[in-house]
Design a protein around this motif. Structure first.
Motif, PDB file in Angstrom:
ATOM      1  N   ARG A  89       0.906  -1.288   0.050  1.00  0.00           N
ATOM      2  CA  ARG A  89      -0.093   0.044  -0.182  1.00  0.00           C
ATOM      3  C   ARG A  89       1.005   1.401   0.110  1.00  0.00           C
ATOM      4  N   LEU A  90       1.877   1.273   0.816  1.00  0.00           N
ATOM      5  CA  LEU A  90       2.780   2.332   0.694  1.00  0.00           C
ATOM      6  C   LEU A  90       3.458   2.565  -0.356  1.00  0.00           C
ATOM      7  N   LYS A  91       3.882   1.518  -0.899  1.00  0.00           N
ATOM      8  CA  LYS A  91       4.670   1.409  -2.354  1.00  0.00           C
ATOM      9  C   LYS A  91       3.746   2.347  -3.462  1.00  0.00           C
ATOM     10  N   LEU A  92       2.484   2.056  -3.269  1.00  0.00           N
ATOM     11  CA  LEU A  92       1.535   2.497  -4.274  1.00  0.00           C
ATOM     12  C   LEU A  92       1.140   3.967  -3.881  1.00  0.00           C
ATOM     13  N   LEU A  93       1.539   4.190  -2.872  1.00  0.00           N
ATOM     14  CA  LEU A  93       1.210   5.690  -2.378  1.00  0.00           C
ATOM     15  C   LEU A  93       2.495   6.691  -2.737  1.00  0.00           C
ATOM     16  N   ASP A  94       3.723   5.871  -3.223  1.00  0.00           N
ATOM     17  CA  ASP A  94       5.030   6.520  -3.602  1.00  0.00           C
ATOM     18  C   ASP A  94       5.498   7.212  -2.268  1.00  0.00           C
ATOM     19  N   CYS A  95       5.425   6.360  -1.103  1.00  0.00           N
ATOM     20  CA  CYS A  95       6.187   6.898   0.106  1.00  0.00           C
ATOM     21  C   CYS A  95       7.787   6.756   0.011  1.00  0.00           C
ATOM     22  N   GLU A  96       8.163   7.652   0.231  1.00  0.00           N
ATOM     23  CA  GLU A  96       9.536   7.870   0.289  1.00  0.00           C
ATOM     24  C   GLU A  96      10.281   7.848   1.848  1.00  0.00           C
ATOM     25  N   LYS A 130      -2.614 -15.356  -6.122  1.00  0.00           N
ATOM     26  CA  LYS A 130      -1.526 -15.154  -7.216  1.00  0.00           C
ATOM     27  C   LYS A 130      -0.729 -14.246  -6.897  1.00  0.00           C
ATOM     28  N   MET A 131       0.814 -14.516  -6.926  1.00  0.00           N
ATOM     29  CA  MET A 131       1.776 -13.529  -7.017  1.00  0.00           C
ATOM     30  C   MET A 131       2.193 -12.750  -8.228  1.00  0.00           C
ATOM     31  N   GLY A 132       1.883 -11.706  -8.440  1.00  0.00           N
ATOM     32  CA  GLY A 132       2.108 -11.146  -9.661  1.00  0.00           C
ATOM     33  C   GLY A 132       3.515 -10.589  -9.781  1.00  0.00           C
ATOM     34  N   GLU A 133       3.776  -9.926 -11.252  1.00  0.00           N
ATOM     35  CA  GLU A 133       5.072  -9.395 -11.302  1.00  0.00           C
ATOM     36  C   GLU A 133       5.255  -8.099 -12.134  1.00  0.00           C
ATOM     37  N   VAL A 134       4.607  -7.010 -11.290  1.00  0.00           N
ATOM     38  CA  VAL A 134       4.152  -6.027 -11.559  1.00  0.00           C
ATOM     39  C   VAL A 134       5.686  -4.865 -11.425  1.00  0.00           C
ATOM     40  N   ASP A 135       5.996  -4.028 -12.492  1.00  0.00           N
ATOM     41  CA  ASP A 135       7.081  -3.254 -12.290  1.00  0.00           C
ATOM     42  C   ASP A 135       6.343  -1.944 -11.606  1.00  0.00           C
ATOM     43  N   LEU A 136       6.474  -1.362 -10.627  1.00  0.00           N
ATOM     44  CA  LEU A 136       5.654  -0.376  -9.824  1.00  0.00           C
ATOM     45  C   LEU A 136       6.393   0.777 -10.641  1.00  0.00           C
ATOM     46  N   GLU A 137       7.499   0.931 -10.891  1.00  0.00           N
ATOM     47  CA  GLU A 137       8.430   1.977 -11.283  1.00  0.00           C
ATOM     48  C   GLU A 137       7.875   2.756 -12.602  1.00  0.00           C
ATOM     49  N   LYS A 138       7.300   1.556 -13.314  1.00  0.00           N
ATOM     50  CA  LYS A 138       6.627   2.031 -14.727  1.00  0.00           C
ATOM     51  C   LYS A 138       5.333   2.481 -14.632  1.00  0.00           C
ATOM     52  N   LEU A 139       4.543   2.481 -13.576  1.00  0.00           N
ATOM     53  CA  LEU A 139       3.418   3.143 -13.413  1.00  0.00           C
ATOM     54  C   LEU A 139       3.361   4.248 -12.873  1.00  0.00           C
ATOM     55  N   SER A 140       2.279   4.981 -13.708  1.00  0.00           N
ATOM     56  CA  SER A 140       2.172   6.445 -13.272  1.00  0.00           C
ATOM     57  C   SER A 140       1.216   6.642 -11.830  1.00  0.00           C
ATOM     58  N   ALA A 141       1.371   7.912 -11.266  1.00  0.00           N
ATOM     59  CA  ALA A 141       0.623   8.074 -10.068  1.00  0.00           C
ATOM     60  C   ALA A 141      -0.926   7.626 -10.184  1.00  0.00           C
ATOM     61  N   LYS A 142      -1.399   8.305 -11.298  1.00  0.00           N
ATOM     62  CA  LYS A 142      -2.815   7.797 -11.644  1.00  0.00           C
ATOM     63  C   LYS A 142      -3.283   6.329 -11.745  1.00  0.00           C
ATOM     64  N   ASP A 143      -2.134   5.361 -12.380  1.00  0.00           N
ATOM     65  CA  ASP A 143      -2.409   4.117 -12.319  1.00  0.00           C
ATOM     66  C   ASP A 143      -2.414   3.391 -10.937  1.00  0.00           C
ATOM     67  N   LYS A 144      -1.397   3.946 -10.111  1.00  0.00           N
ATOM     68  CA  LYS A 144      -1.231   3.206  -8.724  1.00  0.00           C
ATOM     69  C   LYS A 144      -2.639   3.730  -7.888  1.00  0.00           C
ATOM     70  N   LYS A 145      -3.169   4.946  -8.047  1.00  0.00           N
ATOM     71  CA  LYS A 145      -4.309   5.347  -7.408  1.00  0.00           C
ATOM     72  C   LYS A 145      -5.283   4.416  -7.887  1.00  0.00           C
ATOM     73  N   GLN A 146      -5.445   4.168  -8.989  1.00  0.00           N
ATOM     74  CA  GLN A 146      -6.456   3.395  -9.408  1.00  0.00           C
ATOM     75  C   GLN A 146      -6.383   1.905  -9.003  1.00  0.00           C
ATOM     76  N   ILE A 147      -5.200   1.320  -8.806  1.00  0.00           N
ATOM     77  CA  ILE A 147      -5.139   0.214  -8.212  1.00  0.00           C
ATOM     78  C   ILE A 147      -5.491  -0.045  -6.857  1.00  0.00           C
ATOM     79  N   LEU A 148      -5.187   0.967  -6.110  1.00  0.00           N
ATOM     80  CA  LEU A 148      -5.585   1.067  -4.561  1.00  0.00           C
ATOM     81  C   LEU A 148      -6.982   1.212  -4.561  1.00  0.00           C
ATOM     82  N   ASP A 149      -7.699   2.005  -5.464  1.00  0.00           N
ATOM     83  CA  ASP A 149      -8.896   2.343  -5.363  1.00  0.00           C
ATOM     84  C   ASP A 149     -10.120   0.879  -5.642  1.00  0.00           C
ATOM     85  N   SER A 150      -9.375   0.222  -6.667  1.00  0.00           N
ATOM     86  CA  SER A 150      -9.627  -1.194  -7.113  1.00  0.00           C
ATOM     87  C   SER A 150      -9.591  -2.193  -6.054  1.00  0.00           C
TER      88      SER A 150
END
Length: 265
Positions: A89-96, A130-150
């Motif tokens: 969840r924190l990764k999808l929020l771009d937590c630094e 299932k364990m995915g293989e998603v490269d989060l660095e290639k996703l935009s902030a909008k894409d990450k928010k959409q994943i969290l909302d979903s």
């Protein structure tokens, strides 16, 4: 001093015999300990927020699961997976901020556990995830928010936690992120002291810190204020070293030691 406390406890043992009740007490003690040990004034603590204890400052986040077991065994793999979900969840929020996901626990029947990738994966497989293989660095902030909302909602209804976990494991996870979690994020804090001993230890720590702070504040009343940075109100409490037999150099050395002492409590 309590004179009758031991006698009054006879026959009342069942009041704190429940492992669930003792678990809540243990959680509260850990939360108090975190507040005492933290030297960061920006630190804020929330109980029963994200897992049992959620601590966030300007630079760090600590998410803690607290477990107190006197008889049952701890399901480590389940705990690993739940903390990993919080990290996703924190990764999808771009937590630094510097993130720590911690298990603080006491177990009468178990020694320290060792987190491995296999433990987490076994638990995911056990639940049919299932364990995915998603490269989060290639996703935009909008894409990450959409994943969290979903992950949180489906057809405008809140998902159960198990459903949220299933979704993020598949659409936000990867072997790289999991390896990072195991290597750099997860911390295991095994305690071998029972609640009664922990409570006594914490009480002594609070008293010691309070006494050190009082001593330091009393000593500050003899501060010379060479920079003239004291307020008029503070100047009213100033005292002179005249007649004490203590030189200004000796005072400054002791003051420095007290400051160091306070930093360590």
């Amino acid at each position: 001093m309590s004179m009758f406390v031991d006698e009054m406890y006879i026959g009342e043992e069942k009041r704190d015999a429940s492992s669930k009740v003792r678990g809540f007490i243990y959680q509260d003690l850990l939360a108090v300990e975190q507040l005492i040990d933290s030297k960061d004034e920006t630190n804020e603590l929330y109980s029963e927020w994200a897992e049992d204890i959620y601590c966030e400052s300007d630079s760090t986040i600590i998410i803690t699961q607290a477990k107190y077991y006197t008889s049952d065994n701890i399901n480590f793999s389940e705990i690993y997976s739940e903390l990993y979900y919080q990290y996703l969840r924190l990764k999808l929020l771009d937590c630094e901020k510097r993130v720590t996901c911690k298990l603080s626990y006491y177990s009468k029947n178990q020694d320290k556990g060792v987190v491995t990738k296999e433990h987490v994966l076994d638990n995911i497989k056990k639940n049919g995830f299932k364990m995915g293989e998603v490269d989060l660095e290639k996703l935009s902030a909008k894409d990450k928010k959409q994943i969290l909302d979903s992950a949180y909602y489906f057809n405008d209804k809140k998902r159960k936690k198990s459903e949220r976990e299933r979704f993020l494991y598949e659409y936000a996870s990867s072997s790289k992120v999991l390896e990072d979690f195991i290597t750099n994020i997860y911390v295991e804090d095994f305690r071998n002291n029972v609640i009664e001993d922990f409570r006594e230890e914490l009480k002594n720590k609070i008293y010691t810190e309070f006494e050190c702070e009082c001593l330091y504040m009393d000593y500050l009343t003899y501060y010379d204020d060479p920079e003239c940075d004291l307020s008029e109100e503070e100047k009213k409490f100033q005292k002179s070293l005249d007649g004490t037999g203590v030189t200004r150099d000796e005072y400054n050395k002791i003051l420095k030691k007290l400051e160091t002492l306070n930093e360590h409590f």
